[in-house]
Design a protein around this motif. Structure first.
Motif, short mmCIF file in Angstrom:
data_model
loop_
_atom_site.label_atom_id
_atom_site.label_comp_id
_atom_site.label_asym_id
_atom_site.label_seq_id
_atom_site.Cartn_x
_atom_site.Cartn_y
_atom_site.Cartn_z
N LEU A 103 0.72 -1.23 0.03
CA LEU A 103 -0.14 -0.01 -0.05
C LEU A 103 0.75 1.38 0.01
O LEU A 103 0.59 2.09 -0.74
N PHE A 104 1.93 1.18 0.69
CA PHE A 104 2.68 2.28 0.87
C PHE A 104 3.95 2.42 -0.16
O PHE A 104 4.80 3.34 0.15
N GLY A 105 4.06 1.30 -0.75
CA GLY A 105 5.11 1.32 -1.92
C GLY A 105 6.46 0.82 -1.49
O GLY A 105 7.64 1.15 -1.97
N GLY A 106 6.56 -0.12 -0.42
CA GLY A 106 7.65 -0.74 -0.17
C GLY A 106 8.09 -0.49 1.26
O GLY A 106 7.65 0.60 1.85
N ILE A 107 9.05 -1.25 1.78
CA ILE A 107 9.72 -0.95 3.16
C ILE A 107 10.42 0.42 3.28
O ILE A 107 10.19 1.37 4.14
N ARG A 108 11.34 0.83 2.16
CA ARG A 108 11.86 1.89 2.05
C ARG A 108 10.85 3.58 2.14
O ARG A 108 10.98 4.37 2.82
N ALA A 109 10.02 3.36 1.30
CA ALA A 109 9.07 4.45 1.20
C ALA A 109 8.20 4.51 2.24
O ALA A 109 7.81 5.60 2.71
N LEU A 110 7.94 3.42 3.01
CA LEU A 110 7.31 3.50 4.34
C LEU A 110 8.01 4.10 5.34
O LEU A 110 7.67 5.01 6.09
N LEU A 111 9.03 3.66 5.47
CA LEU A 111 10.22 4.26 6.74
C LEU A 111 10.20 5.73 6.48
O LEU A 111 10.43 6.51 7.39
N ALA A 112 10.46 6.19 5.19
CA ALA A 112 10.58 7.53 5.03
C ALA A 112 9.08 8.38 5.43
O ALA A 112 9.43 9.24 6.05
N LYS A 113 8.01 7.60 5.05
CA LYS A 113 6.79 8.52 5.48
C LYS A 113 6.71 8.41 6.97
O LYS A 113 6.51 9.49 7.64
N VAL A 114 6.93 7.44 7.78
CA VAL A 114 6.97 7.38 8.97
C VAL A 114 7.93 8.39 9.80
O VAL A 114 7.53 9.31 10.42
N ALA A 115 9.17 8.35 9.11
CA ALA A 115 10.20 9.39 9.62
C ALA A 115 9.49 10.90 9.69
O ALA A 115 9.91 11.78 10.31
N ALA A 116 8.81 11.12 8.20
CA ALA A 116 8.32 12.69 8.02
C ALA A 116 7.14 12.93 9.04
O ALA A 116 7.22 14.04 9.40
N THR A 117 6.41 11.81 9.43
CA THR A 117 5.36 12.08 10.07
C THR A 117 5.81 12.50 11.52
O THR A 117 5.27 13.25 12.37
N VAL A 118 6.90 11.62 12.01
CA VAL A 118 7.48 12.04 13.26
C VAL A 118 8.20 13.36 13.40
O VAL A 118 7.72 14.02 14.34
N ALA A 119 8.70 13.77 12.25
CA ALA A 119 9.20 15.13 12.39
C ALA A 119 8.08 16.05 12.26
O ALA A 119 8.31 17.09 13.13
N ASP A 120 7.19 15.83 11.71
CA ASP A 120 5.90 16.99 11.64
C ASP A 120 5.31 16.84 13.15
O ASP A 120 4.76 18.04 13.37
N CYS A 121 5.42 15.80 13.84
CA CYS A 121 4.99 15.97 15.15
C CYS A 121 5.95 16.60 16.27
O CYS A 121 5.56 16.66 17.36
N GLY A 122 7.06 16.93 15.81
CA GLY A 122 8.12 17.58 16.57
C GLY A 122 9.17 16.76 17.30
O GLY A 122 9.38 17.10 18.27
N HIS A 123 9.33 15.51 16.66
CA HIS A 123 9.92 14.60 17.56
C HIS A 123 11.36 14.03 16.44
O HIS A 123 10.99 14.43 15.20
N VAL A 124 12.16 13.53 16.79
CA VAL A 124 13.37 12.71 16.20
C VAL A 124 13.42 11.23 16.78
O VAL A 124 13.47 11.20 17.79
#
Length: 533
Positions: free
Chosen positions: A120-141
């Motif tokens: 659904l999210f285009g593979g493990i690399r694309a999913l990890l990139a989306k998760v990292a972007a969401t965490v950054a948008d929420c103000g965390h690292v």
């Protein structure tokens, strides 16, 4: 690979004044402004130093006395477990957009089971990139790792947080034992309970721990160590309780400083919108309106623009329900750009007011009409947010035989919210009056060989009928016109004081251009009503 777990070792949130390059959780206590450096610490050791303390040699893991010896002005802050839990629950809400199976783990880690959504999210690399972007948008690292087992991913995430030069992403089951065997045993969650006992017996890595006699490990450390090893290596089931989203959505955020302009609120409100998007995904729902409540700083007694009120609100609504975070942020940005704050804002609260069920569109070889309708609806919503909803109009048909009353312009609404089925009306064509008089007798006029229009009514109607001159009882519009059809009689409007009695014709000139004209039954005056393309 049966499943893939993506844990996040979430560090301190920048909004509370802690560094973003060390793992741990943020504290929730007030920070004095006089001292120059700070550190988050438990009763015995430092957990997170800020950048100033880090520059003086204070590092995570050193004792409190050692840290104070290196930095005499160091202020040691105590963790606030309640606010830490609130921060991780807010982050968990945002990450529900990627999987409904999310759980909390030790050392401030979130575990996501994502094996079923990789395509659904285009593979493990694309999913990890989306998760990292969401965490950054929420103000965390985050320090992210993935593995076929939950504890395996947890171990790799802890190794990533300590920046050890090892592999952090494992996809295949057969690769997992080799990668875990090389990890230090100090990463295990039970290692701190036994101090240096494992190292004293020569157990430095997880491979060394696995080679120890099982009876001796159980007698000295308990059978929980062997169960944990089996779960980490995928040899034993590891059931976990998933995080459950609340039945209704309401999220709050305390700003780190007062905000005087509405445009600056978007950066903070983005975190709340990301949480809303994750909550909607978990509820299989969409929202058509939400309320952003602004908590204002208390004004002075003599000049209070809010009249004593501490809060104000912005309600943002749109036609078609949506769960797209980017679309919601775009609408919120346009609304904030048009808003002037009455007082400085120190806090935000987002409340989902209109939540509806949502069915995700299916992927098909050929696009469906619903897909284009949704895109068109979002386009009109964006235009309305930019220009104002009162400036986006749509034409609708009205049951009235008079052409000037047969349509009206109303505020645009999405097709799904047009109300009852009776609102879709079709204009009724006035039936031919067989007793009506035929077209008036006219002299011969040579016309080009062109067919009559397929529709009896033109698409282009004049704002007001144009009075025509006549020449020999023939209407003239720049050139003499000849009627091509029988009379279409319209007699209507007597109930509202605007009654008409007209005979309509399709007419043409000698160049083949066609017009829609009518003749008053009383007085015989000719008028031009519309033009055919």
């Amino acid at each position: 690979m049966p499943h893939s777990m993506s844990p996040m070792s979430s560090p301190a949130s920048p909004e509370h004044g802690f560094p973003s390059d060390a793992s741990g959780a943020h504290a929730g206590c007030a920070v004095p402004s006089a001292p120059r450096c700070y550190a988050l610490a438990d009763p015995s050791r430092v957990l997170i130093p800020d950048l100033d303390a880090l520059g003086l040699g204070v590092s995570a893991g050193c004792t409190r006395s050692h840290a104070l010896a290196l930095a005499p002005d160091l202020v040691l802050l105590n963790p606030d477990p309640a606010r830490e839990q609130q921060a991780f629950e807010a982050l968990a809400l945002a990450l529900l957009a990627y999987t409904p199976k999310l759980s909390f783990a030790e050392s401030h880690t979130l575990l996501l089971e994502v094996g079923s959504g990789l395509r659904l999210f285009g593979g493990i690399r694309a999913l990890l990139a989306k998760v990292a972007a969401t965490v950054a948008d929420c103000g965390h690292v985050a320090r992210i790792a993935c593995a076929p087992t939950a504890w395996g991913a947890w171990l790799l995430a802890q190794s990533h947080a300590q920046r050890t030069p090892r592999r952090w992403h494992v996809v295949q089951d057969k690769t997992l034992p080799r990668v875990l065997d090389a990890l230090p045993v100090s990463l295990a969650p039970f290692a701190a309970q036994h101090d240096n006992a494992l190292l004293q017996i020569g157990c430095a890595t997880l491979a060394d721990l696995r080679r120890l006699p099982r009876e001796g490990v159980v007698r000295r450390f308990g059978d929980g160590v062997l169960t944990w090893l089996a779960q980490a290596y995928g040899e034993h089931p590891d059931p976990r309780e998933s995080f459950r989203a609340p039945p209704s959505f309401q999220a709050a955020l305390e700003l780190q400083a007062r905000v005087d302009s509405a445009e600056a609120l978007l950066f903070a409100a983005r975190r709340l919108v990301m949480q809303l998007a994750g909550w909607l995904a978990a509820q299989h729902a969409a929202v058509s309106a939400f309320e952003l409540r602004l908590e204002h700083e208390l004004a002075s007694r003599h000049a209070d623009p809010l009249g004593g009120a501490r809060t104000s609100s912005l309600t943002i609504g749109w036609a078609a329900p949506s769960r797209d975070a980017d679309h919601l942020l775009w609408l919120l940005r346009e609304r904030l750009n048009q808003t002037e704050l009455a007082a400085p804002v120190i806090g935000l609260r987002l409340v989902a007011s209109e939540v509806r069920e949502y069915a995700a569109p299916t992927d098909t070889l050929f696009p469906l009409p619903e897909a284009s309708d949704a895109s068109l609806a979002q386009l009109f919503e964006r235009i309305g947010a930019r220009l104002g909803p009162q400036n986006v109009l749509q034409l609708s048909l009205v049951d009235d035989h008079r052409p000037e009353h047969a349509m009206q312009a109303d505020a645009w609404r999405a097709p799904a919210r047009r109300g009852r089925a009776g609102t879709r009306r079709k204009a009724k064509d006035a039936k031919d009056d067989s007793s009506a008089a035929a077209a008036p007798m006219q002299t011969t006029l040579d016309l080009p060989d062109v067919p009559l229009p397929s529709q009896p009514r033109p698409a282009w109607l004049l704002e007001r009928p144009l009075k025509l001159a006549t020449r020999g009882d023939r209407p003239v519009y720049r050139r003499p016109l000849k009627t091509l059809t029988r009379a279409e009689r319209v007699e209507s409007g007597w109930w509202d004081g605007d009654g008409v009695g007209r005979d309509y014709y399709v007419a043409a000139d000698d160049q083949g251009r066609m017009f829609w004209v009518y003749r008053e039954r009383i007085g015989g005056q000719w008028y031009l009503q519309g033009l055919f393309g």
